[in-house]
Design a protein around this motif. Structure first.
Motif, PDB file in Angstrom:
ATOM      1  N   GLN A 101      -1.814   0.656  -6.485  1.00  0.00           N
ATOM      2  CA  GLN A 101      -1.687  -0.452  -7.432  1.00  0.00           C
ATOM      3  C   GLN A 101      -2.130  -0.044  -8.842  1.00  0.00           C
ATOM      4  N   GLN A 103      -2.267   2.898 -10.084  1.00  0.00           N
ATOM      5  CA  GLN A 103      -1.314   3.852 -10.650  1.00  0.00           C
ATOM      6  C   GLN A 103      -0.058   3.145 -11.171  1.00  0.00           C
ATOM      7  N   ARG A 104       0.371   2.074 -10.509  1.00  0.00           N
ATOM      8  CA  ARG A 104       1.530   1.312 -11.024  1.00  0.00           C
ATOM      9  C   ARG A 104       1.227   0.771 -12.413  1.00  0.00           C
ATOM     10  N   TRP A 105       0.016   0.253 -12.629  1.00  0.00           N
ATOM     11  CA  TRP A 105      -0.336  -0.226 -13.966  1.00  0.00           C
ATOM     12  C   TRP A 105      -0.392   0.928 -14.955  1.00  0.00           C
ATOM     13  N   SER A 107       1.276   3.604 -14.948  1.00  0.00           N
ATOM     14  CA  SER A 107       2.624   4.075 -15.275  1.00  0.00           C
ATOM     15  C   SER A 107       3.432   3.053 -16.060  1.00  0.00           C
ATOM     16  N   ASN A 108       3.209   1.771 -15.769  1.00  0.00           N
ATOM     17  CA  ASN A 108       4.143   0.763 -16.274  1.00  0.00           C
ATOM     18  C   ASN A 108       3.632  -0.080 -17.432  1.00  0.00           C
TER      19      ASN A 108
END
Ligand code: C2E
Ligand code: MG
Ligand code: MG
Ligand code: MG
Length: 277
Positions: A101, A103-105, A107-108
């Protein structure tokens, strides 16, 4: 309907009718299937850097949405998970979920590329021989830099576990994973012990922050902690900051990182992007 956890950590929802022991047994067997039933989930609380007043990381905090009893907080069920050993599979799930989770933030979300992921760890996990592999695998699967991972271990747990496997510590350090001493000030850890485990951060327990307004004696304790942290080159995080007055006092004392309701409670993952932007 749920009443969640009592302030004393007991199970409140049915303690009057079935008694606490029966309530615990009940929860124990329900916890065995909570993972596969998808009843566990994480909320995330931002860790704030005080100069810019910006989030630099998120702490993952576990919750249990029980079929009958509704939301149950970790102070109620983590002790049961620790006694039964269920904390090992649950903790592995938490690691995988939280690292993916965050890492998603990273990256995005614009500007979120350096966020830390802080994950709470029980002693039972730490003494599992393959624990460093579990962390490594979770970081690889998430695609997150292990250096962005901070494992939080409470000071009391550390003191009850004097034979922290040094092999485990070495392997975690080799991976670049950070260690954080949680609830600092509630136990009696020695300077040499903290130095030996080469922690990266130290989280001052909320009880010290709470009384900053009323009890100036506590400020000098925080100053002592800060002096020690400087000597050991530790990042200090103040936990449970709720009022602007506490914040002002912490700034005056030279604290640079904090967490607390003043900025945000732990929130569901899907609210974080909006909160960050
Ligand atoms: P902790 O790691 O010290 O987490 C901080 C606790 O303080 C959290 O409670 C958080 O919601 C609460 N908190 C944060 N800011 C404030 C504030 O300004 N005021 C007040 N009154 N409280 C604040 P929570 O989520 O109920 O977690 C309780 C404890 O359960 C955690 O303490 C941690 O020791 C444990 N825990 C949570 N998730 C996990 C997990 O995944 N694994 C393990 N082993 N333990 C966990
Ligand atoms: Mg913590
Ligand atoms: Mg804490
Ligand atoms: Mg705590």
């Amino acid at each position: 309907e749920a009443k969640a956890a009592g302030g004393d950590g007991s199970v409140v929802y049915d303690s009057r009718t079935t008694g606490q022991a029966a309530g615990r047994l009940d929860l124990q067997s329900d916890l065995r299937v909570a993972l596969e039933r998808d009843e566990l989930f994480l909320e995330y609380q931002p860790i704030i850097e005080l100069d810019a007043e910006q989030a630099v990381g998120f702490e993952a905090l576990l919750r249990w949405r029980h079929r009958e009893h509704g939301l149950i907080m970790p102070d109620t069920f983590i002790p049961i998970a620790e006694e039964t050993g269920l904390i090992v599979p649950i903790g592995t799930w938490v690691l995988n979920e939280a690292l993916a989770q965050v890492q998603r933030w990273r990256s995005n979300v614009p500007g979120a590329g350096n966020l830390w992921a802080a994950v709470n760890i029980s002693a039972r996990q730490l003494v599992t021989p393959d624990f460093p592999d579990i962390v490594h695998t979770a970081a690889l699967a998430a695609g997150i830099d292990p250096a962005a991972v901070n494992l939080e271990i409470t000071e009391t747990v550390l003191m009850e576990q004097p034979e922290l496997p040094s092999e485990t510590l070495h392997r975690l350090h080799d991976l670049g994973v950070g260690l954080s001493i949680d609830d600092f000030g509630t136990g009696y850890s020695s300077l040499s012990y903290i130095q030996w485990m080469s922690a990266r951060t130290l989280k001052i327990d909320r009880s010290f922050i709470e009384v900053l307004d009323t009890d100036p004696q506590r400020a000098s304790i925080i100053e002592l902690i800060l002096g020690m942290a400087r000597t050991l080159d530790l990042i200090v995080i103040a936990e449970g900051v709720e009022t602007p007055n506490q914040l002002a006092e912490l700034r005056r004392l030279g604290v640079h990182h904090a967490q607390g309701y003043l900025w945000s409670k732990a929130m569901p993952a899907d609210q974080v992007t909006a909160w960050l932007t």
